[in-house]
Enzyme design. Structure first.
Site, PDB file in Angstrom:
ATOM      1  N   ASP A  83       1.182  -5.323  13.543  1.00 17.52           N
ATOM      2  CA  ASP A  83       0.659  -6.257  12.551  1.00 17.52           C
ATOM      3  C   ASP A  83       1.406  -7.522  12.589  1.00 17.52           C
ATOM      4  O   ASP A  83       1.779  -7.813  11.203  1.00 17.52           O
ATOM      5  CB  ASP A  83       0.696  -5.444  11.193  1.00 17.52           C
ATOM      6  CG  ASP A  83      -0.151  -6.092  10.092  1.00 17.52           C
ATOM      7  OD1 ASP A  83      -0.918  -6.861  10.460  1.00 17.52           O
ATOM      8  OD2 ASP A  83       0.290  -5.445   8.856  1.00 17.52           O
ATOM      9  N   GLY A  87       0.713  -1.231   0.037  1.00 18.55           N
ATOM     10  CA  GLY A  87      -0.063  -0.202   0.103  1.00 18.55           C
ATOM     11  C   GLY A  87       0.704   1.097  -0.123  1.00 18.55           C
ATOM     12  O   GLY A  87       0.301   2.248  -0.500  1.00 18.55           O
TER      13      GLY A  87
END
Length: 202
Positions: free
Chosen positions: A152, A24
């Site tokens: 994450d 991203g």
């Protein structure tokens, strides 16, 4: 007569070979560095996506990731070798890992109705726990605790090499003391299913 093979582009001293992934915020390239006496080292170069290169926020997040990752030297964390700028383009050179991420492995096994064995699962869990503990306890050069929280630790960020090593990758949204970019109040970074205990307590 064959046309000459075009020379591969360079970023700093790193010659890019091929693009291997796009995320991203950044893209990854297989690359290598050359040195005196025939020295060569294969690395992965991570650079900001061209369409995001003008974003000051993305640039600062990228710098934060480089600063955090460069302080970490542990067998279960991907190593960052270099953080450089070339003609206005900022990039990182990282350890090259030959293998696959845990998410991809699980998908491949699921197609054959297979699963990761318990002994291998324990190895993966203990390896990642060791890397996380190291990161949590890491201090800056002046002794100040960095209080790094990955945020994450999901299957795609757990990499398994062909040699049997387990590596935690991508500290792009990690929380740490000294970051120049802060998460806005009420904003969640990472995935709810893999949220760190430190995030839940904050």
């Amino acid at each position: 007569m064959q046309s000459p093979t075009p020379s591969l582009p360079f970023l700093g001293r790193y010659q890019l070979q091929k693009k291997i992934a796009v995320g991203g915020m950044a893209e990854l390239y297989l690359a290598h560095a050359s040195g005196a006496g025939g020295f060569q080292k294969q690395v992965v170069v991570k650079r900001i996506l061209p369409q995001l290169a003008e974003s000051e926020e993305i640039f600062q997040m990228f710098l934060d990731e480089a600063r955090i990752a460069a302080t970490l030297q542990h067998a279960n964390i991907v190593q960052v070798y270099d953080a450089c700028e070339d003609d206005g383009e900022f990039f990182m050179a990282m350890e090259y890992l030959d293998g696959t991420d845990l998410r991809t492995l699980r998908k491949v096994l699921a197609k054959s109705n297979m699963a990761i064995g318990w002994e291998h699962s324990l190895h993966i869990i203990s390896s990642i726990a060791s890397g996380l503990h190291y990161a949590h306890e890491k201090c800056a050069l002046d002794g100040t605790p960095l209080r790094i929280v990955h945020r994450d630790v999901s299957p795609q960020n757990i990499f398994l090499t062909r040699e049997g090593s387990v590596k935690l990758v991508d500290f792009g949204i990690a929380k740490a003391e000294g970051r120049t970019t802060e998460t806005a109040a009420g904003t969640l970074k990472g995935k709810l299913a893999y949220m760190a205990p430190e995030q839940c307590a904050s």
